[in-house]
Design a protein around this motif. Sequence first.
Motif, mmCIF file in Angstrom:
data_model
loop_
_atom_site.group_PDB
_atom_site.id
_atom_site.type_symbol
_atom_site.label_atom_id
_atom_site.label_comp_id
_atom_site.label_asym_id
_atom_site.label_seq_id
_atom_site.Cartn_x
_atom_site.Cartn_y
_atom_site.Cartn_z
ATOM 1 N N LEU A 124 10.876 -3.954 -8.706
ATOM 2 C CA LEU A 124 11.164 -5.069 -7.802
ATOM 3 C C LEU A 124 11.495 -4.516 -6.422
ATOM 4 O O LEU A 124 12.189 -3.519 -6.298
ATOM 5 N N ASP A 125 11.008 -5.187 -5.360
ATOM 6 C CA ASP A 125 11.341 -4.730 -4.022
ATOM 7 C C ASP A 125 12.754 -5.174 -3.657
ATOM 8 O O ASP A 125 13.419 -5.882 -4.402
ATOM 9 N N MET A 126 13.214 -4.739 -2.477
ATOM 10 C CA MET A 126 14.602 -4.980 -2.072
ATOM 11 C C MET A 126 14.926 -6.474 -2.030
ATOM 12 O O MET A 126 15.964 -6.918 -2.528
ATOM 13 N N ALA A 127 14.018 -7.258 -1.412
ATOM 14 C CA ALA A 127 14.288 -8.697 -1.265
ATOM 15 C C ALA A 127 14.360 -9.375 -2.630
ATOM 16 O O ALA A 127 15.247 -10.195 -2.879
ATOM 17 N N LEU B 182 -2.522 -6.449 -10.015
ATOM 18 C CA LEU B 182 -1.181 -6.621 -9.462
ATOM 19 C C LEU B 182 -0.451 -5.284 -9.398
ATOM 20 O O LEU B 182 -0.648 -4.412 -10.239
ATOM 21 N N SER B 183 0.416 -5.143 -8.382
ATOM 22 C CA SER B 183 1.257 -3.951 -8.284
ATOM 23 C C SER B 183 2.391 -4.051 -9.299
ATOM 24 O O SER B 183 2.593 -5.092 -9.940
ATOM 25 N N GLY B 184 3.153 -2.961 -9.435
ATOM 26 C CA GLY B 184 4.259 -2.957 -10.392
ATOM 27 C C GLY B 184 5.279 -4.035 -10.094
ATOM 28 O O GLY B 184 5.781 -4.706 -10.999
ATOM 29 N N GLY B 185 5.602 -4.237 -8.807
ATOM 30 C CA GLY B 185 6.572 -5.262 -8.436
ATOM 31 C C GLY B 185 6.073 -6.666 -8.712
ATOM 32 O O GLY B 185 6.829 -7.541 -9.155
ATOM 33 N N GLU B 186 4.788 -6.903 -8.461
ATOM 34 C CA GLU B 186 4.214 -8.228 -8.716
ATOM 35 C C GLU B 186 4.206 -8.530 -10.215
ATOM 36 O O GLU B 186 4.458 -9.664 -10.630
ATOM 37 N N ARG B 187 3.937 -7.523 -11.015
ATOM 38 C CA ARG B 187 3.965 -7.726 -12.472
ATOM 39 C C ARG B 187 5.374 -8.061 -12.941
ATOM 40 O O ARG B 187 5.563 -8.900 -13.819
ATOM 41 N N GLY C 35 0.784 -1.230 0.000
ATOM 42 C CA GLY C 35 0.000 0.000 0.000
ATOM 43 C C GLY C 35 0.813 1.275 0.000
ATOM 44 O O GLY C 35 0.298 2.340 0.353
ATOM 45 N N LYS C 36 2.067 1.208 -0.426
ATOM 46 C CA LYS C 36 2.935 2.393 -0.425
ATOM 47 C C LYS C 36 2.408 3.456 -1.391
ATOM 48 O O LYS C 36 2.255 4.625 -1.022
ATOM 49 N N SER C 37 2.148 3.060 -2.631
ATOM 50 C CA SER C 37 1.652 4.024 -3.622
ATOM 51 C C SER C 37 0.282 4.561 -3.226
ATOM 52 O O SER C 37 -0.021 5.742 -3.438
ATOM 53 N N THR C 38 -0.539 3.708 -2.641
ATOM 54 C CA THR C 38 -1.865 4.137 -2.182
ATOM 55 C C THR C 38 -1.751 5.211 -1.115
ATOM 56 O O THR C 38 -2.483 6.208 -1.134
ATOM 57 N N LEU C 39 -0.819 5.028 -0.180
ATOM 58 C CA LEU C 39 -0.630 6.010 0.884
ATOM 59 C C LEU C 39 -0.189 7.358 0.313
ATOM 60 O O LEU C 39 -0.668 8.417 0.750
ATOM 61 N N LEU C 40 0.703 7.352 -0.682
ATOM 62 C CA LEU C 40 1.124 8.612 -1.300
ATOM 63 C C LEU C 40 -0.056 9.312 -1.973
ATOM 64 O O LEU C 40 -0.186 10.541 -1.901
ATOM 65 N N LYS C 41 -0.901 8.543 -2.648
ATOM 66 C CA LYS C 41 -2.071 9.142 -3.309
ATOM 67 C C LYS C 41 -3.024 9.754 -2.291
ATOM 68 O O LYS C 41 -3.652 10.790 -2.550
ATOM 69 N N ILE C 42 -3.145 9.124 -1.112
ATOM 70 C CA ILE C 42 -4.004 9.672 -0.059
ATOM 71 C C ILE C 42 -3.413 10.973 0.483
ATOM 72 O O ILE C 42 -4.127 11.954 0.709
ATOM 73 N N LEU C 43 -2.095 11.008 0.668
ATOM 74 C CA LEU C 43 -1.446 12.206 1.208
ATOM 75 C C LEU C 43 -1.581 13.404 0.271
ATOM 76 O O LEU C 43 -1.651 14.545 0.723
ATOM 77 N N CYS C 44 -1.609 13.135 -1.050
ATOM 78 C CA CYS C 44 -1.725 14.256 -1.986
ATOM 79 C C CYS C 44 -3.179 14.540 -2.370
ATOM 80 O O CYS C 44 -3.448 15.441 -3.169
ATOM 81 N N GLY C 45 -4.127 13.779 -1.808
ATOM 82 C CA GLY C 45 -5.538 14.052 -2.027
ATOM 83 C C GLY C 45 -6.143 13.415 -3.255
ATOM 84 O O GLY C 45 -7.305 13.672 -3.579
ATOM 85 N N MET C 46 -5.382 12.566 -3.966
ATOM 86 C CA MET C 46 -5.914 11.912 -5.157
ATOM 87 C C MET C 46 -6.835 10.751 -4.814
ATOM 88 O O MET C 46 -7.608 10.291 -5.655
#
Length: 698
Positions: free
Chosen positions: A517-520, A487-492, A81-92
């Motif tokens: 891709l995430d760190m792991a 799917l998220s970008g990393g999952e794709r 939910g990282k991208s979702t949280l950013l969208k909430i913070l900017c009001g989108m």
Amino acid sequence: MMFMGTKVRKKCENSIIWKLININLFCISVDLCYLCMLKIRLMISVEGLCVEFSAKPLFTNASFVVNDRDRIALVGKNGAGKSTLLKILCGMQHPTSGVVSIPNDTTIGYLPQVMNLQDDTTVREEAQKAFAAVRAMKARIDQMNQQLAERTDYESDDYLALVERFTQEHERYLMMGADNYEAEIERTLVGLGFERTDLERPTSEFSGGWRMRIELAKILLQKPDVLLLDEPTNHLDIESIQWLEQFLAQSAKAVVLVSHDRAFINNVSNRTLEISCGHIIDYKVKYDEYVVLRKERREQQQRAYENQQKEIADMRQFIERFRYQATKAVQVQQKIKQLEKIVPIEIDEVDNSAMHLKFPPCLRSGDYPVICEDVRKAYGEHTVFSQVNMTIKRGEKVAFVGKNGEGKSTLVKCIMGEIPFEGNLKIGHNIQIGYFAQNQAQLLDESLTVFQTIDNVAKGEIRLKIKNILGAFMFGGEASDKFVRVLSGGERSRLAMIRLLLEPVNLLILDEPTNHLDMASKDVLKEAIKAFDGTAIIVSHDREFLDGLVTKVYEFGGGRVREHLGGIYDFLQTKQISELNELGKATKNSQGGNKIFPGREQNIPKVGISDEVPAKSVSYAERKDQQKKLRKAERAVEDSERKINDMERRLKELDELLMDPANASDMELVTEYTSIKRTLDEEVERWEKLSEELEQLT
């Protein structure tokens, strides 16, 4: 304490409690004064945030604040939910519940992962959009100025009010320094790597990485109080990544960013927010320190989980043992109530499962999978690169680096045979290529599920192992039934990587494989490439990913391709520059281990001559003799490879003939098969000897 009676208050004043209250009030006032002295400003306040997309929420009861000068790294597994949280913070986007408070005078700049870019403007016109409010103010001032010039009712109240409005607006305009915005646009774009001649070019002529810089320039020109950056390094080259690092460290006010570039996120951050198990945990440290603290916290969490499971097991055992004994009825009921009140300890599944990546075994390739001789590629009058001479040996791991638009992906497409080119480009014997393109994840069919995506491309026995493969890539259980569109970008990216693994290859060409891709996942991919027996060409801007992985770097720039021996940090050190935005200048005076290949003659190694001896000390006759030997050895290897291919093709035809029962007793076919097989073995030995001789010459 104002509501207390006088007598009660006098008694309390002499008590320890009252003294403690006074001390706490004094400390709070001191803290507030200290904060005022530091001029720390609250940018964003988040309270009780909850986001639900399905039965299981992304996160619940999340509370934190973003202050001035915060450099927050937002981390968590893909889909957390990282991208979702950013969208909430900017009001989108709006949360399911909770409050996001932003002061009225706080401005926010948001750079999303995916942007809808327009193709009908120039670079300058696109950057001018950052000053839309300034230009609107200028238009209002011009309009009022025209009215003042045209009207003659100088003594009227309406005219005086117009003069007052014009004065206030004009003073505000001058205080903003808005007259200089054109110069500021040019200065910012040039700082991001654009040439002044580029400013009048249409944005459609630029690659994705350069267009990302335009969007980044627009946000920086707006000078927002809070920068929200979602994967800003995905399409940036190493030079612009380091420029962005410096800007965020020196000039930005508050920053919240999502990135999988470990070096970038560690250099920028001074605080880390982790989304884990539906909660947001605040670590007041930079990313590297967060990794250590998270490991310690995870170990404590694991021990607590194990103790809780043992306690639950003991309770259930007690309940089952004494359920029907009247003398133990009270204790049993107490245990049942205790069991119901226990809140299960959750452990993030990313810590219990890992992406296991192993490239399947493949045929041994020739000693030289890729040989380029005077390769040139141009689009009309624009030359992307010319006189490219390179030899990539079997088993080498090499990196293609350079600014966006300098031809890295273009050369990859030439190697793949996807686009025409000039010059000679040879693909070695027995080469099987596995290609991962930049946009591989975006090419997936969104109407299919994860399982269907892999099932459609799997062949033979591999279809029986699809579930196991998906589980190894963290698509086990219900995740395999997810549609690609959710799917998220990393999952794709992980799903696209699975497709690459379905067939054995001995030459990997990976164009920005770590995007999304995430760190792991990046760590596991890196270890898999290290263990890969074949050859790998990696186009990447991720310094941390390339570090310790590649042994040779090819630098693209100025229409040329230059070879640098050593790893990625050896390359940066060899350039002898403090910043990569000086890379173009350093190229002209490159020293050390660099080899510049403007023409074929300089690409020819000198046998028996130390690298320290200048090339001009070798005589013309010696160079001609060396060229003659090298060409002769290359022709011998090519002739041997051609014979091997012919014999292998004939053996395949004989195999098909002998599989027919009617030909099983045909001795002529059997004799021919045996003879060719023996000759093939001899020719392979000869080919290996010739290849070794060629390797010694080069």
